[in-house]
Design a protein around this motif. Structure first.
Motif, mmCIF file in Angstrom:
data_model
loop_
_atom_site.group_PDB
_atom_site.id
_atom_site.type_symbol
_atom_site.label_atom_id
_atom_site.label_comp_id
_atom_site.label_asym_id
_atom_site.label_seq_id
_atom_site.Cartn_x
_atom_site.Cartn_y
_atom_site.Cartn_z
ATOM 1 N N GLY A 1 -0.051 4.847 9.168
ATOM 2 C CA GLY A 1 1.029 3.923 8.842
ATOM 3 C C GLY A 1 1.654 4.182 7.480
ATOM 4 N N LYS A 2 2.366 3.184 6.985
ATOM 5 C CA LYS A 2 3.053 3.268 5.700
ATOM 6 C C LYS A 2 2.291 2.448 4.675
ATOM 7 C CE LYS A 2 7.458 3.150 5.791
ATOM 8 N NZ LYS A 2 8.867 2.687 5.940
ATOM 9 N N MET A 3 2.138 2.984 3.466
ATOM 10 C CA MET A 3 1.453 2.289 2.396
ATOM 11 C C MET A 3 2.454 1.570 1.505
ATOM 12 S SD MET A 3 -1.579 4.918 1.211
ATOM 13 C CE MET A 3 -2.849 5.442 2.360
ATOM 14 N N SER A 4 2.086 0.388 1.047
ATOM 15 C CA SER A 4 2.987 -0.379 0.187
ATOM 16 C C SER A 4 2.198 -1.055 -0.922
ATOM 17 C CB SER A 4 3.728 -1.438 1.005
ATOM 18 O OG SER A 4 2.809 -2.340 1.596
ATOM 19 N N VAL A 5 2.846 -1.224 -2.075
ATOM 20 C CA VAL A 5 2.233 -1.839 -3.248
ATOM 21 C C VAL A 5 3.152 -2.941 -3.752
ATOM 22 C CG1 VAL A 5 1.386 -1.448 -5.593
ATOM 23 C CG2 VAL A 5 1.104 0.326 -3.870
ATOM 24 N N SER A 6 2.589 -4.098 -4.081
ATOM 25 C CA SER A 6 3.398 -5.198 -4.602
ATOM 26 C C SER A 6 3.702 -4.984 -6.078
ATOM 27 C CB SER A 6 2.657 -6.527 -4.409
ATOM 28 O OG SER A 6 1.502 -6.572 -5.234
ATOM 29 N N GLU A 7 4.654 -5.746 -6.591
ATOM 30 C CA GLU A 7 5.041 -5.610 -7.991
ATOM 31 C C GLU A 7 3.913 -6.014 -8.936
ATOM 32 O OE1 GLU A 7 8.562 -7.764 -8.743
ATOM 33 O OE2 GLU A 7 9.819 -6.571 -7.393
ATOM 34 N N GLN A 8 3.065 -6.898 -8.483
ATOM 35 C CA GLN A 8 1.974 -7.372 -9.339
ATOM 36 C C GLN A 8 0.711 -6.515 -9.211
ATOM 37 O OE1 GLN A 8 3.588 -9.480 -7.101
ATOM 38 N NE2 GLN A 8 5.030 -10.186 -8.686
ATOM 39 N N GLY A 9 0.714 -5.539 -8.327
ATOM 40 C CA GLY A 9 -0.481 -4.744 -8.087
ATOM 41 C C GLY A 9 -0.725 -3.675 -9.128
ATOM 42 N N PHE A 10 -1.984 -3.285 -9.285
ATOM 43 C CA PHE A 10 -2.395 -2.189 -10.174
ATOM 44 C C PHE A 10 -1.909 -2.416 -11.611
ATOM 45 C CE2 PHE A 10 -2.114 0.004 -5.971
ATOM 46 C CZ PHE A 10 -3.461 0.267 -5.833
ATOM 47 N N GLY A 11 -2.362 -3.492 -12.211
ATOM 48 C CA GLY A 11 -1.917 -3.833 -13.559
ATOM 49 C C GLY A 11 -2.337 -2.852 -14.632
ATOM 50 N N ARG A 12 -3.434 -2.096 -14.419
ATOM 51 C CA ARG A 12 -3.920 -1.179 -15.457
ATOM 52 C C ARG A 12 -3.923 0.281 -15.002
ATOM 53 N NH1 ARG A 12 -9.122 -3.760 -18.681
ATOM 54 N NH2 ARG A 12 -8.136 -5.741 -19.286
ATOM 55 N N LEU A 13 -3.372 0.557 -13.843
ATOM 56 C CA LEU A 13 -3.459 1.912 -13.295
ATOM 57 C C LEU A 13 -2.747 2.924 -14.192
ATOM 58 C CD1 LEU A 13 -4.699 3.229 -10.740
ATOM 59 C CD2 LEU A 13 -2.390 3.233 -9.769
ATOM 60 N N ARG A 14 -3.457 3.998 -14.528
ATOM 61 C CA ARG A 14 -2.911 5.063 -15.367
ATOM 62 C C ARG A 14 -2.778 6.384 -14.606
ATOM 63 N NH1 ARG A 14 -6.170 4.394 -21.148
ATOM 64 N NH2 ARG A 14 -5.568 2.216 -21.544
ATOM 65 N N LYS A 15 -3.648 6.590 -13.609
ATOM 66 C CA LYS A 15 -3.640 7.859 -12.886
ATOM 67 C C LYS A 15 -3.651 7.586 -11.403
ATOM 68 C CE LYS A 15 -6.434 12.062 -12.225
ATOM 69 N NZ LYS A 15 -7.662 12.765 -12.648
ATOM 70 N N LEU A 16 -2.711 8.182 -10.680
ATOM 71 C CA LEU A 16 -2.640 8.073 -9.231
ATOM 72 C C LEU A 16 -2.454 9.450 -8.642
ATOM 73 C CD1 LEU A 16 -2.430 6.449 -6.577
ATOM 74 C CD2 LEU A 16 0.024 6.230 -7.036
ATOM 75 N N ASP A 17 -3.431 9.892 -7.838
ATOM 76 C CA ASP A 17 -3.361 11.193 -7.154
ATOM 77 C C ASP A 17 -3.354 10.958 -5.657
ATOM 78 O OD1 ASP A 17 -3.298 12.642 -9.444
ATOM 79 O OD2 ASP A 17 -5.367 13.359 -9.348
ATOM 80 N N LEU A 18 -2.331 11.490 -4.981
ATOM 81 C CA LEU A 18 -2.252 11.434 -3.529
ATOM 82 C C LEU A 18 -2.112 12.861 -3.039
ATOM 83 C CD1 LEU A 18 0.290 8.470 -3.197
ATOM 84 C CD2 LEU A 18 -2.194 8.343 -3.004
ATOM 85 N N LEU A 19 -3.200 13.440 -2.555
ATOM 86 C CA LEU A 19 -3.202 14.862 -2.185
ATOM 87 C C LEU A 19 -3.655 15.027 -0.755
ATOM 88 C CD1 LEU A 19 -4.867 16.314 -5.420
ATOM 89 C CD2 LEU A 19 -2.431 16.199 -4.891
#
Length: 281
Positions: free
Chosen positions: A263-281
Motif C-alpha cells: 500500500g501507500k505510506m503516510s505521515v501526519s504533520e505531528q508525527g516524528f517530532g525528533r526524527l533526524r535520519k530516514l532511510d528507505l532502501l
C-alpha cells in the motif's frame, strides 16, 4: 603485550596478557601465570597459542574468538565476567555454560549461526548476550540484561519481555524459514520494554510484523517512548507502519531496508517530532 622485545621474558606476575597470532615465541612453559585476570588472543589464525589456562582459575576476561579452546578449560573458569568465543566452541560448551554463574558478557562471533539450544537461565548476572542464536535461546531471570543480539523471532516469542526491565539494545534476526511457517513478531511485546533504545528486526526470508490486530497498541497516543533508533530489514507489513512509528516521541533514526508493503505510506504533520535520519532502501 607480547612482541619481539619481550619474547624471552617470563610473565608470572602480570594480570593482563595480549598475544597476536603471528607471534611465534609465546612460551608455554614460561607462561603458567596463576595471577592472570585477562587474556586476549587475536588475529586470523585458528590455532590457539599453547596457553595453560588450567592454572588460571581467577581469570575474569577471556577473548579467544575464532580460536578453539577445550570446553573443559572454559568450564573451569567459574569467575569469568567476559567470554569472547567462536560460534563452534560455543556449541561445544553449551552443556556446561551454566557453570559460569558470574558471567556478565557472552559474545560469540557472527561468522556462523548457532543452531543448537543455548541455555542461559542460570546466568542471572548477564548484561550483554551477542551472537547469531538461530536455535532456541533460553533466558531466565534477565533483570540485568542490557544487550540481546541476535535472537530468533521464535525464541523471542517464548520470552516474557516484561521481565527484561533493563534491556536497551535488541536485535531479532531470522535467517531461515520457521518450521511453523511465517514467523510473526508482536509489537505489543516490544512496547513492554520500557528502557529499549535500539531495535533491529532483520531477516533474510522475512519476519511478519503484526500490527493490525493489536487494538491496544493502536489506541496508544505514545508507543515505545524510550526508542531512539529503529531498523527494519526485510520485514513484511500487513498495513502502513507509519501511524505506529510516528508515535515514538524520541525516535531519531528510522531505517527501512527491503521491506514489503503493497500500500501507500503516510505521515501526519505531528508525527516524528525528533526524527533526524530516514532511510528507505
Amino acid at each position: 603485550v607480547y612482541n619481539d622485545h619481550v619474547a624471552q621474558h617470563s610473565s608470572t606476575t602480570c594480570r593482563r596478557e595480549v598475544v597476536h597470532h603471528q607471534f611465534k615465541r609465546y612460551s608455554y612453559e614460561k607462561c603458567k601465570n596463576k595471577r592472570m585476570r585477562s587474556f586476549l588472543y587475536f588475529g586470523e589464525s585458528y590455532n590457539l597459542v599453547e596457553r595453560d589456562f588450567e592454572t588460571t582459575k581467577l581469570l575474569r576476561v577471556l577473548d579467544v574468538r575464532r580460536h578453539g579452546v577445550p570446553s573443559k578449560i572454559i568450564g573451569d573458569q567459574i569467575h569469568l565476567r567476559y567470554l569472547g568465543i567462536d560460534s563452534y566452541s560455543l556449541r561445544d560448551i553449551a552443556a556446561i555454560i551454566s557453570k559460569l554463574r558470574f558471567l556478565q558478557t557472552l559474545e560469540a562471533d557472527d561468522y556462523y549461526p548457532i543452531e543448537e539450544t543455548i541455555d542461559l537461565r542460570k546466568l542471572t548476572s548477564l548484561r550483554h548476550v551477542i551472537g547469531k542464536f538461530f536455535g532456541e535461546l533460553l533466558i531466565g531471570d534477565a533483570a540485568n540484561l542490557q544487550t540481546l543480539r541476535f535472537i530468533s523471532s521464535a525464541s523471542w516469542n517464548k520470552l516474557k519481555p516484561e521481565l527484561l526491565i533493563n534491556l536497551r539494545d535488541l536485535e531479532i534476526y531470522d535467517n531461515y524459514k520457521s518450521k511453523e511457517g511465517r514467523v510473526s513478531v508482536s509489537w505489543a511485546s516490544l512496547t513492554k520494554l520500557r528502557n529499549l533504545r535500539v531495535l533491529r528486526l532483520m531477516a533474510n526470508h522475512g519476519i511478519y510484523l503484526s500490527l493490525k490486530s493489536e487494538e491496544a497498541v493502536r489506541s496508544m497516543d505514545v508507543i515505545s517512548s524510550s526508542l531512539v533508533s529503529v531498523t527494519l530489514d526485510a520485514i513484511t507489513f500487513g498495513e502502513d507502519p507509519m501511524p505506529f512509528l510516528q508515535k515514538m516521541p524520541r525516535l531519531e533514526d528510522l531505517i527501512l531496508l527491503s521491506c514489503n508493503y503493497s500500500g501507500k505510506m503516510s505521515v501526519s504533520e505531528q508525527g516524528f517530532g525528533r526524527l533526524r535520519k530516514l532511510d528507505l532502501l
